[in-house]
Design a protein around this motif. Structure first.
Motif: not given
Lengths: 439, 310
Positions: B115-116, B199-205, B207, B240, B243-244, B250
């Protein structure tokens, strides 16, 4: 945002709802669960403990046990306590009597100071201010370069000098701002550890030399238990005036928001919700509290809808609905408006009751929307208005034109038919069976 | 190796102070191990970001042990906690690291994701330095084309560690860079290629899809690549992080973790919950801002340093 916390609370309250009245035992059981929920969401141990204790005390009160719906009572108590913990309202930015107003950004490495600096500059610019960004991070390689690019992107001047020192350049920036008619100066300092005495001292020196009206502590919204230690140390050293929480567009967490707020008592001013420079929101404690408790975030939803929906076309649509003239064209237009409101998944989360278990595992496929759009766009005007004319060969042509398959076209048409039926029922309901409030 | 342990312990001193310090003071002030005491142990564990589930488990075992056998003095209590916590740590890392720096494939391609703001670019510089020290030639791919000046940052680091950088302008397709870099690494016969991603949040499909594409084209450029995908986690992140790790795994085949910023926070508990819940081994830890502040993660040392009292 804070979705997990909401989920967990909902499961707790489900248990609670089963009981007609609250006994001392099921309150304390519930509270243990609540504590666990808070801890799992990274709320600091001590903060969670205090929070639970204060609720338990209130929940055990006379009125609750006698009230008709004890579960509702407890939810209300928790909600009120959460709001109280997070502060009651947001406040603006303190201004200097003699410009420029100085805003200093501090925090750990990687918390998002530079990105926030860009967002803040853009926000201020939109308010007809003339901000100046100051590159006071001479530590990290290319940090100055980064701020310059950011400044360029948001159209704000950047003061940078690689041969200077952070204290010096911050001091100079004020003179520079007066010359350049900049009424706000944003100091982007280097990320540092709260235990690094030398660098913390440097921040104090910058503060002494610039007398900032605001010092914002920029914290990563995903921070764990340590959030409290960091915030406390920065507070001790600098007595910052507000908190900015970043990366709040991620999932599930945000316990840090509660922790930092509870420990420092400083207001949370902004939250960062994305990488683009307009992804900045004011912090609304009540909305956040509602969201935590699974009450949804209707206010934000309505706000977004208002921004996206054009009233004229909404009125037109309503007429059409009444006359049962809902066509694929209208459907297409609706899709466009929904898209303007932001990612569907975010929208769904804001709907009360939809946030919790119901939506879990339900992945909103934004691509499905794209296909739907493509299919409708591949139709002729006539086809859009009268889908009945769509025979086999037309469907095949549409499938080819939209890069989908005939099956997908059929599926969409079926869905649309179902929708038309629903619209018919609704309009009938609207004209005849509408429940009247004034008997 | 001595200096490594020194540095490791130094970096972890904060953790130690917090953890051992608190338990020690508990034992000093309270000779009897009762419920109250156990509650406090639980507090210490949870406050270290070890995670509620793991903490509860350890505490339950502790309570059980107290009821059945009991402790004579605090050293026993430490040993007990040490054993329980280290149970969830992967000990194969030492062997792994040997192989990591002596890869048998060429070019050996490593992708860093996260992530960022977790410290991917800095970690890459540190990794490059370590390879360089082992006599390997290193190439870096600046596939973070999103963040302003990310490429410049990587270039400055590269100069310091004598590595070549493959880059392009901001906003370009990161997968294209990754592909070019893979080809360039082949053509120029370098030993190791390290790919920096945005960096990318793991929730942004979207990205996350982009990340998938980067790994996919790397395989096209060099068959079998990437050979390692390391997920970089910030030690100050709370639960979190799990989750990351789940989300990133995945999407891409994450082979290990790098935990950064362990020098700053007083808690190292992250490590336990991540390994326990995901069986993803921690490969390296970041213990400072200097280019040689990246150390192979060593479970024994980590746990020892955590509990050693001096």
């Amino acid at each position: 945002m804070l979705q997990d916390l909401t989920d967990k609370f909902e499961s707790v309250f489900k248990k609670l709802k089963g009981h007609g009245k609250l006994s001392e035992k099921n309150i304390s059981d519930t509270m243990r669960e609540v504590r666990r929920v808070l801890l799992e969401a990274d709320v600091n141990f001590k903060v969670a403990k205090d929070f639970v204790a204060s609720i338990q005390e209130k929940a055990l009160g006379h009125e609750v046990l006698k009230s008709i719906s004890p579960a509702q009572q407890v939810i209300k108590i928790i909600h009120d306590e959460l709001v109280a913990l997070m502060g009651h309202s947001n406040t603006g930015i303190k201004e200097s009597n003699m410009p420029p107003t100085v805003i200093m950004l501090v925090g750990l490495q990687g918390s998002g100071k530079t990105t926030f600096a860009g967002k803040l500059a853009k926000y201020l610019k939109a308010k007809k201010r003339n901000p100046l960004l100051v590159a006071a991070d001479l530590q990290r390689p290319a940090a100055v370069e980064q701020l310059k690019v950011v400044g360029n992107q948001v159209g704000v001047n950047v003061l940078a000098d690689l041969n200077s020192t952070p204290v010096k350049i911050c001091k100079e920036s004020i003179v520079h701002a007066r010359k350049g008619y900049n009424d706000v100066v944003i100091l982007d300092t280097a990320g540092r550890l709260h235990i690094d005495q030398e660098l913390m001292q440097e921040l104090s020196e910058i503060k002494e030399n610039t007398n900032p009206q605001e010092i914002f502590f920029v914290a990563d919204g995903m921070t764990g238990q340590d959030a409290v230690n960091t915030a406390q140390e920065f507070l001790k050293q600098l007595d910052f005036s507000g908190v900015v929480l970043t990366k709040m567009d991620g999932d599930a967490r945000g316990g840090a928001a509660l922790s930092i707020r509870a420990i420092t008592r400083k207001p949370i001013k902004f939250i960062g919700v994305g990488e683009k420079f307009d992804a900045l929101e004011k912090f609304h404690p009540d909305r956040l509290a509602s969201r935590i408790l699974g009450m949804g975030d209707v206010v934000t939803l309505v706000e977004r809808a208002q921004q996206a929906v054009d009233i004229e076309s909404a009125k037109k649509l309503e007429k059409k609905l009444r006359r049962q003239e809902f066509t694929l064209e209208d459907f297409f237009e609706q899709l466009q408006q929904i898209k303007k409101m932001g990612p569907l998944e975010d929208l769904l989360k804001m709907i009360p009751g939809a946030g919790g278990k119901m939506m879990k595992g339900m992945k909103v496929d934004e691509k499905a929307l794209v296909y739907t759009e493509a299919i409708i766009s591949s139709m002729t005007k006539e086809e859009k208005r009268r889908p009945n004319v769509l025979n086999g060969s037309r469907r095949k042509r549409i499938a080819m034109g939209s890069g989908t398959s005939v099956q997908e076209v059929n599926k969409l048409l079926k869905q649309f038919q179902a929708m038309q039926k629903m619209v018919k029922k609704m309009s009938k309901f609207g004209s005849k069976g509408m429940p009247r409030l004034n008997f | 190796m001595a200096s490594f342990f020194e540095k490791f312990k130094q970096g972890l001193a904060k953790t130690k102070e917090g953890f051992v310090g608190e338990i020690s003071s508990l034992v000093k002030n309270q000779f009897e191990i009762d419920d109250d005491f156990i509650d406090k142990v639980e507090e210490v564990l949870i406050s270290s970001d070890i995670g509620v589930a793991t903490s509860m488990e350890v505490v339950d075992d502790l309570r059980d042990h107290v009821n059945r056998i009991g402790f004579d003095h605090k050293e026993e209590l430490f040993t007990f906690l040490q054993e329980h916590l280290s149970k969830s740590l992967d000990r194969t890392t030492t062997d792994f690291v040997e192989g990591f720096f002596q890869p048998n494939k060429k070019p050996y391609i490593i992708v860093l994701v996260g992530v960022n703001g977790v410290g991917k670019t800095t970690t890459i510089a540190k990794l490059a330095k370590l390879f360089h020290q082992k006599g390997k030639t290193v190439m870096l791919a600046a596939a973070d084309t999103f963040r302003a000046a990310a490429t410049e940052q990587l270039e400055i680091w590269a100069k310091r560690v004598e590595a070549e950088v493959i880059s392009t302008q901001q906003g370009a397709d990161p997968a294209a860079i990754a592909f070019d870099a893979g080809k360039a690494a082949l053509a120029r016969d370098v030993d190791v290629l390290i790919v920096d991603t945005a960096g990318r949040l793991h929730t942004k499909v979207n990205l996350m899809e982009e990340l998938k594409k980067i790994n996919r084209v790397l395989d096209k450029a060099v068959a079998g690549a990437p050979h390692e995908t390391l997920l970089v986690l910030d030690a100050t992140t709370g639960q979190n992080a799990i989750m990351q790790a789940k989300q990133f795994r995945e999407v891409v085949d994450v082979t290990g973790l790098v935990v950064t910023k362990l020098d700053g926070t007083a808690k190292g508990g992250m490590v336990f919950s991540i390994q326990k819940e995901l069986q993803l081994p921690v490969r390296f830890v970041g213990l400072g801002e200097q280019v040689d502040d990246l150390k192979p993660f060593d479970a024994e040392t980590f746990v020892e340093a955590l509990f050693n009292e001096n």
